[in-house]
Scaffold this motif. Structure first.
Motif, PDB file in Angstrom:
ATOM      1  N   UNK A  67       0.992  -1.458   0.297  1.00 24.88           N
ATOM      2  CA  UNK A  67      -0.053  -0.267  -0.100  1.00 24.88           C
ATOM      3  C   UNK A  67       1.126   1.693  -0.318  1.00 24.88           C
ATOM      4  N   UNK A  68       2.270   1.249   0.209  1.00 24.25           N
ATOM      5  CA  UNK A  68       2.979   2.237   0.481  1.00 24.25           C
ATOM      6  C   UNK A  68       3.308   2.725  -0.873  1.00 24.25           C
ATOM      7  N   UNK A  69       3.778   1.160  -1.703  1.00 19.97           N
ATOM      8  CA  UNK A  69       4.492   2.031  -2.650  1.00 19.97           C
ATOM      9  C   UNK A  69       3.041   2.057  -4.155  1.00 19.97           C
ATOM     10  N   UNK A  70       1.934   2.238  -3.055  1.00 20.55           N
ATOM     11  CA  UNK A  70       0.820   2.725  -4.002  1.00 20.55           C
ATOM     12  C   UNK A  70      -0.282   1.017  -5.190  1.00 20.55           C
ATOM     13  N   UNK A  71       0.237   0.192  -4.738  1.00 19.50           N
ATOM     14  CA  UNK A  71      -0.278  -0.873  -5.437  1.00 19.50           C
ATOM     15  C   UNK A  71      -1.626  -1.066  -4.844  1.00 19.50           C
ATOM     16  N   UNK A  72      -2.578  -1.242  -5.709  1.00 23.42           N
ATOM     17  CA  UNK A  72      -3.850  -1.178  -5.197  1.00 23.42           C
ATOM     18  C   UNK A  72      -4.770  -2.468  -5.231  1.00 23.42           C
ATOM     19  N   UNK A  73      -4.145  -3.027  -5.772  1.00 26.91           N
ATOM     20  CA  UNK A  73      -4.828  -4.210  -6.170  1.00 26.91           C
ATOM     21  C   UNK A  73      -5.597  -5.735  -4.381  1.00 26.91           C
ATOM     22  N   UNK A  74      -7.097  -6.146  -4.795  1.00 26.55           N
ATOM     23  CA  UNK A  74      -7.982  -6.038  -4.158  1.00 26.55           C
ATOM     24  C   UNK A  74      -6.921  -6.695  -3.280  1.00 26.55           C
ATOM     25  N   UNK A  90      -5.978  -5.369  10.467  1.00 26.92           N
ATOM     26  CA  UNK A  90      -6.153  -5.828   9.396  1.00 26.92           C
ATOM     27  C   UNK A  90      -6.667  -5.149   7.863  1.00 26.92           C
ATOM     28  N   UNK A  91      -7.893  -4.326   8.335  1.00 24.44           N
ATOM     29  CA  UNK A  91      -8.279  -4.027   7.002  1.00 24.44           C
ATOM     30  C   UNK A  91      -7.810  -2.100   7.852  1.00 24.44           C
ATOM     31  N   UNK A  92      -7.557  -1.552   8.946  1.00 25.53           N
ATOM     32  CA  UNK A  92      -6.849  -0.284   8.599  1.00 25.53           C
ATOM     33  C   UNK A  92      -5.455  -0.755   8.014  1.00 25.53           C
ATOM     34  N   UNK A  93      -5.362  -1.770   7.938  1.00 20.05           N
ATOM     35  CA  UNK A  93      -3.460  -1.652   7.033  1.00 20.05           C
ATOM     36  C   UNK A  93      -3.877  -1.502   5.667  1.00 20.05           C
ATOM     37  N   UNK A  94      -5.100  -1.581   5.486  1.00 12.94           N
ATOM     38  CA  UNK A  94      -5.634  -1.873   3.291  1.00 12.94           C
ATOM     39  C   UNK A  94      -6.259  -2.829   3.398  1.00 12.94           C
ATOM     40  N   UNK A  95      -6.146  -3.951   4.109  1.00 14.17           N
ATOM     41  CA  UNK A  95      -7.632  -4.979   3.663  1.00 14.17           C
ATOM     42  C   UNK A  95      -8.718  -4.683   3.082  1.00 14.17           C
ATOM     43  N   UNK A  96      -8.964  -5.382   2.252  1.00 21.43           N
ATOM     44  CA  UNK A  96      -9.951  -5.089   1.439  1.00 21.43           C
ATOM     45  C   UNK A  96     -11.275  -6.497   2.027  1.00 21.43           C
ATOM     46  N   UNK A  97     -11.038  -7.314   2.464  1.00 26.76           N
ATOM     47  CA  UNK A  97     -11.761  -8.329   3.134  1.00 26.76           C
ATOM     48  C   UNK A  97     -10.916  -9.765   4.088  1.00 26.76           C
ATOM     49  N   UNK A  98     -11.254 -10.087   4.861  1.00 24.42           N
ATOM     50  CA  UNK A  98     -10.882 -10.682   5.864  1.00 24.42           C
ATOM     51  C   UNK A  98     -12.282 -11.634   5.954  1.00 24.42           C
TER      52      UNK A  98
END
Length: 223
Positions: A67-74, A90-98
Motif C-alpha cells: 500500500x505504501x507503494x500505491x499498489x491497489x490490488x484487492x 488488518x482492515x486499517x492496514x489496507x485489506x479489502x476483506x477478511x
C-alpha cells in the motif's frame, strides 16, 4: 483472472490452487512473505489472498509495503486469527476483506468475485476486447459478434492471456508457465494443441484470423 496466493501451509495453498484453477483463474503461489511481496511488486494480479502468519515477512508487513507503494490490488486476508482487534488492524492496514480458517471454498470464491467486481472499469479485471471479440474475466464469458462462445477453463485462460497482451507476441514458454505452470513438461506440444482449439472456436466459425502464429517466437492476438 490472475490471483496470487501467499500462504505457507502448502496443503491449504494446493487446495485453493486446485479449486480456483477449476474456476478458470490463473494462480500464482508464494510460500513466504518476502517471496510474495516480490511477486506483488514484479507482476500484476487481479486479487491477492494473503495469510497473516508467514515466515520471513508477516502478512501485515507485506500489506503495509504494497500500500505504501500505491499498489491497489484487492487483498483478502486469510488467517486463523479471528479476534476483532486482529480484523480491525488488518482492515486499517489496507485489506479489502477478511476470512478466518477454516473456511468454505464457495464463500471465499464469492468474496473474490465481489472484490474483483468492485475494482470497476479501467482496472485489469475489465472487459478485454480485440475487434468484436470480448472476454469478461469476472463473468467468465466470451462473446463474438454478440454470440457467446463456450470455452473450457484452460482455453479461457489461454485466450485471456493473449487478450491481456493484445498486439504483443507471447512466447510458447511464457504461455506454458502462465497458463499451466513453470514445472510443466516443455517437450509436449500442448500449447499448439490449445491454440488450435481456440482457433476452431474463436476464428473459424466467424471467418476471422485474430489468433496469429509468429514463427520462431510464439503467438499473438490482433486485428
Amino acid at each position: 483472472m490472475r490471483i496470487l496466493i501467499i500462504e505457507d501451509e502448502r496443503k491449504v495453498a494446493a487446495f485453493l490452487q486446485q479449486g480456483l484453477e477449476e474456476e478458470g483463474w490463473i494462480v500464482h503461489l508464494a510460500f513466504n512473505g518476502a517471496e510474495g511481496l516480490q511477486k506483488i511488486l514484479s507482476d500484476e494480479h487481479d486479487v491477492v489472498i494473503l495469510d497473516i502468519m508467514l515466515p520471513k515477512l508477516d502478512g501485515l508487513s507485506v500489506l503495509k509495503q504494497m500500500r505504501e507503494k500505491m499498489i491497489k490490488t484487492p487483498v483478502l486476508l486469510l488467517t486463523a486469527r479471528d479476534t476483532i482487534p486482529d480484523k480491525v488492524k488488518g482492515l486499517y492496514q489496507g485489506a479489502d476483506d477478511y476470512m478466518t480458517k477454516p473456511f468454505a471454498f464457495e464463500e471465499l470464491l464469492a468474496r473474490l468475485h465481489v472484490l474483483t467486481r468492485q475494482r470497476g472499469e479501467g482496472s485489469i479485471v475489465g472487459i478485454l476486447q480485440v475487434a468484436d471479440l470480448k472476454l469478461d474475466p469476472v463473468g467468465h464469458k466470451v462473446l463474438k459478434e454478440g454470440r457467446e462462445i463456450e470455452l473450457t477453463a484452460m482455453e479461457f485462460r489461454l485466450l485471456e492471456l493473449l487478450l491481456r497482451n493484445s498486439g504483443k507476441v507471447v512466447s510458447r514458454l511464457d504461455i506454458e508457465e502462465l497458463v499451466w505452470d513453470k514445472n510443466y513438461d516443455h517437450d509436449t506440444n500442448i500449447v499448439d494443441v490449445y491454440i488450435n482449439y481456440l482457433r476452431k472456436k474463436v476464428d473459424k466459425p466467424f471467418n476471422s484470423h485474430l489468433i496469429k502464429t509468429i514463427r520462431g517466437f510464439g503467438y499473438k492476438i490482433d486485428k
